[in-house]
Motif scaffolding. Sequence first.
Motif, PDB file in Angstrom:
ATOM      1  N   CYS A 279      19.332  15.458  -8.033  1.00 18.05           N
ATOM      2  CA  CYS A 279      18.472  16.566  -7.621  1.00 18.05           C
ATOM      3  C   CYS A 279      18.972  17.097  -6.294  1.00 18.05           C
ATOM      4  O   CYS A 279      19.246  16.323  -5.381  1.00 18.05           O
ATOM      5  N   LYS A 280      19.086  18.446  -6.162  1.00 16.77           N
ATOM      6  CA  LYS A 280      19.622  18.988  -4.917  1.00 16.77           C
ATOM      7  C   LYS A 280      18.565  19.107  -3.824  1.00 16.77           C
ATOM      8  O   LYS A 280      18.874  19.513  -2.717  1.00 16.77           O
ATOM      9  N   HIS A 281      17.312  18.758  -4.146  1.00 18.56           N
ATOM     10  CA  HIS A 281      16.258  18.801  -3.147  1.00 18.56           C
ATOM     11  C   HIS A 281      15.974  17.423  -2.578  1.00 18.56           C
ATOM     12  O   HIS A 281      15.868  17.253  -1.373  1.00 18.56           O
ATOM     13  N   CYS A 282      15.830  16.414  -3.457  1.00 23.90           N
ATOM     14  CA  CYS A 282      15.475  15.077  -2.982  1.00 23.90           C
ATOM     15  C   CYS A 282      16.612  14.074  -3.196  1.00 23.90           C
ATOM     16  O   CYS A 282      16.491  12.921  -2.789  1.00 23.90           O
ATOM     17  N   PHE A 283      17.724  14.501  -3.830  1.00 25.93           N
ATOM     18  CA  PHE A 283      18.944  13.700  -4.018  1.00 25.93           C
ATOM     19  C   PHE A 283      18.762  12.471  -4.903  1.00 25.93           C
ATOM     20  O   PHE A 283      19.624  11.603  -4.941  1.00 25.93           O
ATOM     21  N   SER A 284      17.636  12.373  -5.602  1.00 28.73           N
ATOM     22  CA  SER A 284      17.456  11.259  -6.535  1.00 28.73           C
ATOM     23  C   SER A 284      18.164  11.605  -7.848  1.00 28.73           C
ATOM     24  O   SER A 284      18.463  12.776  -8.089  1.00 28.73           O
ATOM     25  N   PRO A 285      18.456  10.620  -8.713  1.00 32.64           N
ATOM     26  CA  PRO A 285      19.082  10.931  -9.995  1.00 32.64           C
ATOM     27  C   PRO A 285      18.244  11.932 -10.773  1.00 32.64           C
ATOM     28  O   PRO A 285      17.010  11.813 -10.827  1.00 32.64           O
ATOM     29  N   LEU A 286      18.914  12.952 -11.341  1.00 28.28           N
ATOM     30  CA  LEU A 286      18.190  14.048 -11.989  1.00 28.28           C
ATOM     31  C   LEU A 286      17.766  13.680 -13.401  1.00 28.28           C
ATOM     32  O   LEU A 286      18.549  13.743 -14.344  1.00 28.28           O
ATOM     33  N   ILE A 287      16.510  13.232 -13.510  1.00 26.86           N
ATOM     34  CA  ILE A 287      15.920  12.957 -14.815  1.00 26.86           C
ATOM     35  C   ILE A 287      14.566  13.637 -14.838  1.00 26.86           C
ATOM     36  O   ILE A 287      13.910  13.760 -13.808  1.00 26.86           O
ATOM     37  N   GLY A 288      14.134  14.081 -16.000  1.00 26.79           N
ATOM     38  CA  GLY A 288      12.847  14.749 -16.103  1.00 26.79           C
ATOM     39  C   GLY A 288      12.807  15.626 -17.321  1.00 26.79           C
ATOM     40  O   GLY A 288      13.587  15.449 -18.257  1.00 26.79           O
ATOM     41  N   LYS A 289      11.904  16.588 -17.282  1.00 21.84           N
ATOM     42  CA  LYS A 289      11.710  17.467 -18.439  1.00 21.84           C
ATOM     43  C   LYS A 289      12.880  18.434 -18.575  1.00 21.84           C
ATOM     44  O   LYS A 289      13.282  19.056 -17.590  1.00 21.84           O
ATOM     45  N   ILE A 290      13.441  18.535 -19.784  1.00 21.67           N
ATOM     46  CA  ILE A 290      14.568  19.431 -20.027  1.00 21.67           C
ATOM     47  C   ILE A 290      14.136  20.525 -20.994  1.00 21.67           C
ATOM     48  O   ILE A 290      13.616  20.234 -22.080  1.00 21.67           O
ATOM     49  N   ARG A 291      14.314  21.789 -20.580  1.00 15.33           N
ATOM     50  CA  ARG A 291      14.023  22.912 -21.454  1.00 15.33           C
ATOM     51  C   ARG A 291      15.285  23.754 -21.567  1.00 15.33           C
ATOM     52  O   ARG A 291      16.025  23.897 -20.600  1.00 15.33           O
ATOM     53  N   ILE A 292      15.528  24.300 -22.741  1.00 16.81           N
ATOM     54  CA  ILE A 292      16.699  25.155 -22.936  1.00 16.81           C
ATOM     55  C   ILE A 292      16.234  26.505 -23.443  1.00 16.81           C
ATOM     56  O   ILE A 292      15.518  26.589 -24.439  1.00 16.81           O
ATOM     57  N   ASN A 293      16.600  27.572 -22.707  1.00 12.81           N
ATOM     58  CA  ASN A 293      16.334  28.907 -23.235  1.00 12.81           C
ATOM     59  C   ASN A 293      17.664  29.593 -23.528  1.00 12.81           C
ATOM     60  O   ASN A 293      18.695  28.934 -23.584  1.00 12.81           O
ATOM     61  N   LYS A 294      17.659  30.921 -23.708  1.00 14.75           N
ATOM     62  CA  LYS A 294      18.868  31.609 -24.139  1.00 14.75           C
ATOM     63  C   LYS A 294      19.970  31.566 -23.079  1.00 14.75           C
ATOM     64  O   LYS A 294      21.152  31.627 -23.392  1.00 14.75           O
ATOM     65  N   VAL A 295      19.585  31.499 -21.815  1.00 13.77           N
ATOM     66  CA  VAL A 295      20.550  31.641 -20.732  1.00 13.77           C
ATOM     67  C   VAL A 295      20.799  30.331 -19.975  1.00 13.77           C
ATOM     68  O   VAL A 295      21.924  30.049 -19.576  1.00 13.77           O
ATOM     69  N   TYR A 296      19.736  29.559 -19.765  1.00 10.32           N
ATOM     70  CA  TYR A 296      19.849  28.389 -18.901  1.00 10.32           C
ATOM     71  C   TYR A 296      19.350  27.102 -19.549  1.00 10.32           C
ATOM     72  O   TYR A 296      18.483  27.145 -20.416  1.00 10.32           O
ATOM     73  N   THR A 297      19.857  25.980 -19.045  1.00 10.27           N
ATOM     74  CA  THR A 297      19.217  24.690 -19.250  1.00 10.27           C
ATOM     75  C   THR A 297      18.391  24.443 -17.994  1.00 10.27           C
ATOM     76  O   THR A 297      18.939  24.479 -16.893  1.00 10.27           O
ATOM     77  N   VAL A 298      17.102  24.260 -18.134  1.00 13.06           N
ATOM     78  CA  VAL A 298      16.238  24.046 -16.976  1.00 13.06           C
ATOM     79  C   VAL A 298      15.780  22.596 -16.968  1.00 13.06           C
ATOM     80  O   VAL A 298      15.179  22.116 -17.927  1.00 13.06           O
ATOM     81  N   ILE A 299      16.112  21.881 -15.880  1.00 16.27           N
ATOM     82  CA  ILE A 299      15.700  20.484 -15.750  1.00 16.27           C
ATOM     83  C   ILE A 299      14.723  20.382 -14.581  1.00 16.27           C
ATOM     84  O   ILE A 299      15.031  20.802 -13.470  1.00 16.27           O
ATOM     85  N   THR A 300      13.537  19.846 -14.854  1.00 24.92           N
ATOM     86  CA  THR A 300      12.543  19.639 -13.808  1.00 24.92           C
ATOM     87  C   THR A 300      12.673  18.217 -13.289  1.00 24.92           C
ATOM     88  O   THR A 300      12.633  17.263 -14.068  1.00 24.92           O
ATOM     89  N   CYS A 301      12.866  18.066 -11.979  1.00 24.10           N
ATOM     90  CA  CYS A 301      13.041  16.747 -11.376  1.00 24.10           C
ATOM     91  C   CYS A 301      11.752  15.944 -11.507  1.00 24.10           C
ATOM     92  O   CYS A 301      10.678  16.435 -11.164  1.00 24.10           O
ATOM     93  N   ALA A 302      11.865  14.701 -11.995  1.00 18.45           N
ATOM     94  CA  ALA A 302      10.684  13.859 -12.178  1.00 18.45           C
ATOM     95  C   ALA A 302      10.158  13.360 -10.834  1.00 18.45           C
ATOM     96  O   ALA A 302       8.998  12.977 -10.716  1.00 18.45           O
ATOM     97  N   ASN A 303      11.015  13.352  -9.808  1.00 12.48           N
ATOM     98  CA  ASN A 303      10.637  12.812  -8.504  1.00 12.48           C
ATOM     99  C   ASN A 303       9.905  13.847  -7.649  1.00 12.48           C
ATOM    100  O   ASN A 303       8.847  13.557  -7.101  1.00 12.48           O
ATOM    101  N   CYS A 304      10.461  15.069  -7.533  1.00 13.51           N
ATOM    102  CA  CYS A 304       9.876  16.056  -6.623  1.00 13.51           C
ATOM    103  C   CYS A 304       9.325  17.280  -7.336  1.00 13.51           C
ATOM    104  O   CYS A 304       8.625  18.080  -6.728  1.00 13.51           O
ATOM    105  N   GLY A 305       9.643  17.463  -8.638  1.00 14.04           N
ATOM    106  CA  GLY A 305       9.087  18.581  -9.389  1.00 14.04           C
ATOM    107  C   GLY A 305       9.842  19.884  -9.256  1.00 14.04           C
ATOM    108  O   GLY A 305       9.416  20.894  -9.808  1.00 14.04           O
ATOM    109  N   LYS A 306      10.943  19.900  -8.507  1.00 11.05           N
ATOM    110  CA  LYS A 306      11.728  21.132  -8.368  1.00 11.05           C
ATOM    111  C   LYS A 306      12.524  21.376  -9.639  1.00 11.05           C
ATOM    112  O   LYS A 306      12.910  20.424 -10.326  1.00 11.05           O
TER     113      LYS A 306
END
Length: 90
Positions: A50-77
């Motif tokens: 995660c580029k905000h809290c630097f913890s390993p990036l795991i969490g909710k993954i959503r895919i739309n037409k343009v992006y893969t969006v991953i929500t950090c499980a630690n900080c929610g960004k």
Amino acid sequence: MKPAISKADAQKRISEFSTKAHFTASEVKKIRRLAMKYKLRLGPLRKRFCKHCFSPLIGKIRINKVYTVITCANCGKMHRFPLKKSVGNV
Ligand SMILES: [Zn+2]
């Protein structure tokens, strides 16, 4: 004063770090600082923390037409990674 290491040694440390399966936020901070100091690219390693809290990036993954969006499980960004463009299908 700490002895300076060469750029090749710094690259070696970063590639060793990228093979690790588990890491902590403080380790990520150290590797990022090392990469910035020696002007090295982290490459695909950037997507693993995660580029905000630097913890390993795991969490909710959503895919739309343009992006893969991953929500950090630690900080929610949210992190947006663009999908690869396919040639001739635009
Ligand atoms: Zn985070």
